[in-house]
Design a protein around this motif. Structure first.
Motif, PDB file in Angstrom:
ATOM      1  N   ARG A  39       1.119  -1.303  -0.147  1.00  0.00           N
ATOM      2  CA  ARG A  39       0.052   0.385  -0.472  1.00  0.00           C
ATOM      3  C   ARG A  39       0.722   1.565  -0.493  1.00  0.00           C
ATOM      4  O   ARG A  39       1.879   1.172   0.525  1.00  0.00           O
ATOM      5  CB  ARG A  39      -1.129   0.280   1.312  1.00  0.00           C
ATOM      6  CG  ARG A  39      -2.543  -0.994   1.410  1.00  0.00           C
ATOM      7  CD  ARG A  39      -2.560  -1.965   1.412  1.00  0.00           C
ATOM      8  NE  ARG A  39      -3.362  -3.034   1.378  1.00  0.00           N
ATOM      9  CZ  ARG A  39      -3.921  -3.890   1.559  1.00  0.00           C
ATOM     10  NH1 ARG A  39      -3.460  -4.087   0.421  1.00  0.00           N
ATOM     11  NH2 ARG A  39      -4.692  -5.170   1.557  1.00  0.00           N
ATOM     12  N   SER A  40       0.091   2.248  -0.110  1.00  0.00           N
ATOM     13  CA  SER A  40       1.144   3.611  -0.476  1.00  0.00           C
ATOM     14  C   SER A  40       0.121   4.583  -0.251  1.00  0.00           C
ATOM     15  O   SER A  40      -1.232   4.691  -0.352  1.00  0.00           O
ATOM     16  CB  SER A  40       1.763   4.057  -1.626  1.00  0.00           C
ATOM     17  OG  SER A  40       0.730   3.887  -3.025  1.00  0.00           O
ATOM     18  N   ALA A  42      -2.196   8.226  -1.024  1.00  0.00           N
ATOM     19  CA  ALA A  42      -1.962   9.182  -2.002  1.00  0.00           C
ATOM     20  C   ALA A  42      -1.699  10.391  -0.855  1.00  0.00           C
ATOM     21  O   ALA A  42      -2.905  11.131  -0.962  1.00  0.00           O
ATOM     22  CB  ALA A  42      -2.950   8.889  -3.403  1.00  0.00           C
ATOM     23  N   HIS A  57      -6.562   8.595  -1.019  1.00  0.00           N
ATOM     24  CA  HIS A  57      -7.252   7.051  -0.531  1.00  0.00           C
ATOM     25  C   HIS A  57      -5.577   6.525  -0.785  1.00  0.00           C
ATOM     26  O   HIS A  57      -4.762   6.982  -1.218  1.00  0.00           O
ATOM     27  CB  HIS A  57      -7.128   6.218  -2.067  1.00  0.00           C
ATOM     28  CG  HIS A  57      -9.109   6.932  -1.801  1.00  0.00           C
ATOM     29  ND1 HIS A  57      -9.691   6.983  -0.299  1.00  0.00           N
ATOM     30  CD2 HIS A  57      -9.417   7.707  -2.817  1.00  0.00           C
ATOM     31  CE1 HIS A  57     -11.468   7.755  -0.231  1.00  0.00           C
ATOM     32  NE2 HIS A  57     -10.533   8.367  -2.377  1.00  0.00           N
ATOM     33  N   VAL A  58      -5.984   5.004   0.005  1.00  0.00           N
ATOM     34  CA  VAL A  58      -4.921   4.427   0.196  1.00  0.00           C
ATOM     35  C   VAL A  58      -4.337   3.942  -1.065  1.00  0.00           C
ATOM     36  O   VAL A  58      -5.481   2.577  -1.701  1.00  0.00           O
ATOM     37  CB  VAL A  58      -4.609   2.953   1.314  1.00  0.00           C
ATOM     38  CG1 VAL A  58      -4.440   1.836   1.572  1.00  0.00           C
ATOM     39  CG2 VAL A  58      -4.731   3.611   2.439  1.00  0.00           C
ATOM     40  N   GLN A  59      -3.751   3.402  -1.768  1.00  0.00           N
ATOM     41  CA  GLN A  59      -3.549   2.404  -3.056  1.00  0.00           C
ATOM     42  C   GLN A  59      -2.848   2.168  -2.620  1.00  0.00           C
ATOM     43  O   GLN A  59      -2.030   0.819  -1.635  1.00  0.00           O
ATOM     44  CB  GLN A  59      -2.806   3.673  -4.197  1.00  0.00           C
ATOM     45  CG  GLN A  59      -3.503   4.670  -4.130  1.00  0.00           C
ATOM     46  CD  GLN A  59      -2.913   6.149  -4.831  1.00  0.00           C
ATOM     47  OE1 GLN A  59      -1.393   6.274  -5.682  1.00  0.00           O
ATOM     48  NE2 GLN A  59      -3.203   6.465  -5.927  1.00  0.00           N
ATOM     49  N   ARG A  60      -3.089   0.813  -3.858  1.00  0.00           N
ATOM     50  CA  ARG A  60      -2.165  -0.638  -3.780  1.00  0.00           C
ATOM     51  C   ARG A  60      -1.803  -0.827  -4.837  1.00  0.00           C
ATOM     52  O   ARG A  60      -1.932  -0.134  -5.535  1.00  0.00           O
ATOM     53  CB  ARG A  60      -3.582  -1.859  -4.226  1.00  0.00           C
ATOM     54  CG  ARG A  60      -4.266  -2.522  -3.047  1.00  0.00           C
ATOM     55  CD  ARG A  60      -5.469  -3.457  -3.175  1.00  0.00           C
ATOM     56  NE  ARG A  60      -5.189  -4.873  -3.704  1.00  0.00           N
ATOM     57  CZ  ARG A  60      -4.858  -5.554  -4.949  1.00  0.00           C
ATOM     58  NH1 ARG A  60      -5.628  -5.146  -5.757  1.00  0.00           N
ATOM     59  NH2 ARG A  60      -4.561  -6.404  -5.067  1.00  0.00           N
ATOM     60  N   ILE A  61      -0.552  -1.237  -5.152  1.00  0.00           N
ATOM     61  CA  ILE A  61       0.725  -1.512  -5.608  1.00  0.00           C
ATOM     62  C   ILE A  61       0.524  -2.711  -6.218  1.00  0.00           C
ATOM     63  O   ILE A  61       0.815  -4.343  -6.061  1.00  0.00           O
ATOM     64  CB  ILE A  61       1.955  -0.642  -5.292  1.00  0.00           C
ATOM     65  CG1 ILE A  61       1.524   0.379  -4.076  1.00  0.00           C
ATOM     66  CG2 ILE A  61       3.094  -0.842  -6.457  1.00  0.00           C
ATOM     67  CD1 ILE A  61       1.375   1.579  -5.069  1.00  0.00           C
ATOM     68  N   GLN A 184     -16.178   1.613  -2.228  1.00  0.00           N
ATOM     69  CA  GLN A 184     -15.853   2.844  -2.700  1.00  0.00           C
ATOM     70  C   GLN A 184     -16.481   3.621  -2.942  1.00  0.00           C
ATOM     71  O   GLN A 184     -16.525   4.919  -2.863  1.00  0.00           O
ATOM     72  CB  GLN A 184     -15.428   1.937  -4.988  1.00  0.00           C
ATOM     73  CG  GLN A 184     -14.484   0.836  -4.357  1.00  0.00           C
ATOM     74  CD  GLN A 184     -13.904   0.568  -5.392  1.00  0.00           C
ATOM     75  OE1 GLN A 184     -14.011   1.595  -6.605  1.00  0.00           O
ATOM     76  NE2 GLN A 184     -12.835  -0.145  -5.311  1.00  0.00           N
ATOM     77  N   ASP A 189     -11.837   2.423   2.560  1.00  0.00           N
ATOM     78  CA  ASP A 189     -10.486   1.563   2.317  1.00  0.00           C
ATOM     79  C   ASP A 189     -11.353  -0.023   1.387  1.00  0.00           C
ATOM     80  O   ASP A 189     -11.798  -0.253   2.266  1.00  0.00           O
ATOM     81  CB  ASP A 189      -9.919   1.619   2.967  1.00  0.00           C
ATOM     82  CG  ASP A 189      -8.487   0.956   2.584  1.00  0.00           C
ATOM     83  OD1 ASP A 189      -8.055   0.811   1.443  1.00  0.00           O
ATOM     84  OD2 ASP A 189      -7.422   1.286   3.597  1.00  0.00           O
ATOM     85  N   ALA A 191      -8.961  -1.983   0.360  1.00  0.00           N
ATOM     86  CA  ALA A 191      -7.425  -2.800  -0.601  1.00  0.00           C
ATOM     87  C   ALA A 191      -7.590  -3.639   0.464  1.00  0.00           C
ATOM     88  O   ALA A 191      -7.445  -5.175  -0.358  1.00  0.00           O
ATOM     89  CB  ALA A 191      -6.518  -2.276  -0.035  1.00  0.00           C
ATOM     90  N   GLY A 218     -15.232  -0.381  -9.379  1.00  0.00           N
ATOM     91  CA  GLY A 218     -14.254  -1.491  -8.921  1.00  0.00           C
ATOM     92  C   GLY A 218     -14.886  -2.890  -8.585  1.00  0.00           C
ATOM     93  O   GLY A 218     -13.715  -3.962  -8.464  1.00  0.00           O
TER      94      GLY A 218
END
Length: 482
Positions: A39-40, A42, A57-61, A184, A189, A191, A218
């Protein structure tokens, strides 16, 4: 910058630092968690006349293209392993070149027994030993055929289990799609839900390779490589009627074995069918193709052996419909009833040690009224010549050729040994490809060293913003004292 702007910037900075710490901590705690995507957080400038930082938001890489390649490689490994397991087991059943219990070695022992008894046709112990060697030869063929039947039954059961697994996974995916859409829509979140969904897709993909298509909010739709709709809003339902046991004459073509249905519609299960490329199609191939071909090879061996000794021209005491040394469950073998003969082959009860044990009949004729000349080895030499005679043998795996009994059995062993070797090479290649792709995917995962470095940076950011608030506080106190 005004004091208010400075305070606001520092407060949003502390908030961002705190949220970033939470994300980094979650990454570090899931370093060894299968299916976890890094996670990262934003972060953007507040903008619109506001100072500070805006927490997104928390993003999934993850890389969808790489993920698809990993899934494809994983399904190829599964297919290769299914076929390798089948041919490995067949090699065990028929034996290898150096196996003292192989079909070839049993045939050699029977041939050696014939040579021994030809030299002393009056020897009761040698005649008994020949009967024992004949029984061992029969048992080696029948045991291999029964082991093959067990493999076919196991493939049928594996299909049943995998169909249930796919159905359950598709139902869970449908529910997860709904939860992700709600999450969403509310800005929550999602993720963790996405991680769960990816794991379920991986599970389905190994059984039936899928293409993932993104939908609104999503959600995703799943289509098999062959174009079957597995999930698009509603989950598809797969149907299969497993059998408790399978017999050689039972096939998909004659309706005695079940095919596969998707939403009540029959679908092809062959290499070009809608479910191609995964372990489900591989198990269908084992059940409907590989075991059928192997059965034909074993039947060809059993048929050839029976017919060599069932000829009245060899044993004058036999009529046209009398069984010879080797029988179809004690009866005359009809060439029109070849399917499954390897399972039914038995030693004639008249000479079997567990039967009447009248082994003198090997010398004097199976239907002789009484023992004849103890020194006459004519019939025994005829048996030896029958083994060495070349006969036309035909099957899918063995091809069509004129072979003696020894060469036929050697070809049978060689056929499965070569198939096993080829299957093992396919497993090695598929596994190496999967490992390479999986390592690339892991490289995009959580790097604990990098996350700890991020944590140090976040700590400094937190200290700087905390110091800013402290300075603002000091300035306010100074102004109040003026």
């Amino acid at each position: 910058m005004s004091i208010t702007s400075a305070l606001n910037s520092a407060m949003t900075g502390l908030t961002a630092a705190g949220r970033s710490t939470s994300v980094v901590s979650e990454n570090l705690s899931n370093v060894l968690t299968p299916g976890y995507s890094r996670r990262s957080l934003a972060l953007t400038s507040a903008g619109d006349g506001f100072s500070g930082v805006k927490v997104g938001h928390v993003q999934r890489i993850n890389d969808p293209a790489l993920q698809s390649s990993v899934r494809s490689a994983n399904s190829e490994v599964g297919v290769a392993e299914v076929k390798s397991a089948f041919f490995g087991r067949m090699t065990e059943l028929v034996g290898s070149a150096d196996d003292p219990y192989s079909i070839t070695q049993r045939l050699t022992d029977f041939d050696s027994g014939l040579i021994e008894v030809i030299s002393r046709p009056d020897s009761g112990p040698r005649l008994n030993d020949l009967a024992i060697q004949a029984e061992e030869l029969v048992r080696s063929i029948a045991d291999a055929a029964e082991g093959l039947r067990n493999q076919r039954t196991a493939a049928d059961r594996a299909i049943d289990v995998q169909v249930d697994t796919v159905n359950q996974s598709l139902e869970k995916l449908q529910k997860l799609n709904a939860k992700i859409a709600i999450s969403q829509s509310t800005g929550s979140d999602s993720a963790s839900l996405l991680d769960q969904r990816d794991l379920l897709i991986d599970e389905v993909n190994k059984i039936i390779p899928v293409k993932v298509v993104n939908r609104d909010r999503g959600q995703v739709a799943l289509f098999s490589e062959g174009g079957a709709v597995l999930l698009d809003g509603q989950a598809a339902e797969l149907s299969f009627d497993g059998k408790a046991d399978t017999l050689p004459y039972m096939t998909l073509g004659n309706g005695l074995l079940s095919g596969l249905q998707i939403n009540g519609i029959d679908v092809a299960t062959g290499p070009g069918g809608p479910i191609r490329g995964g372990t489900l199609a591989a198990q269908f191939e084992v059940r409907d193709v590989l075991t059928v071909e192997a059965q034909e090879d074993l039947d060809a061996m059993a048929k050839d052996l029976i017919e060599r000794f069932q000829d009245p021209a060899l044993d004058p005491t036999l009529t046209a419909t009398d069984p010879g040394i080797f029988t179809d469950q004690g009866a005359f073998f009809d060439p029109a009833n070849t399917v499954g003969i390897a399972n039914r082959i038995e030693l004639n009860d008249k000479i079997a040690m567990q039967g009447q044990a009248e082994t003198w009949r090997l010398r004097d004729g199976l239907n002789a009224a009484s023992p004849g000349n103890a020194g006459d080895a004519t019939l025994l030499r005829g048996y030896a010549d029958a083994l060495d005679a070349k006969r036309t043998v035909s099957s899918v795996g063995l091809g069509t050729a004129n072979l003696d009994a020894s060469t036929l059995s050697a070809n049978l062993l060689s056929r499965f040994a070569q198939s096993e070797n080829s299957a093992e090479q396919n497993v090695a290649f598929a596994a190496a490809t999967y490992t390479e792709m999986y390592q690339r995917e892991l490289a995009q995962g959580v790097d604990s060293d990098a996350e700890l470095q991020n944590l140090i940076v976040i700590e400094k950011v937190y200290q700087a913003n905390a110091r800013m608030i402290s300075v603002v506080d000091e300035l306010m106190e100074t102004l109040l004292r003026i």
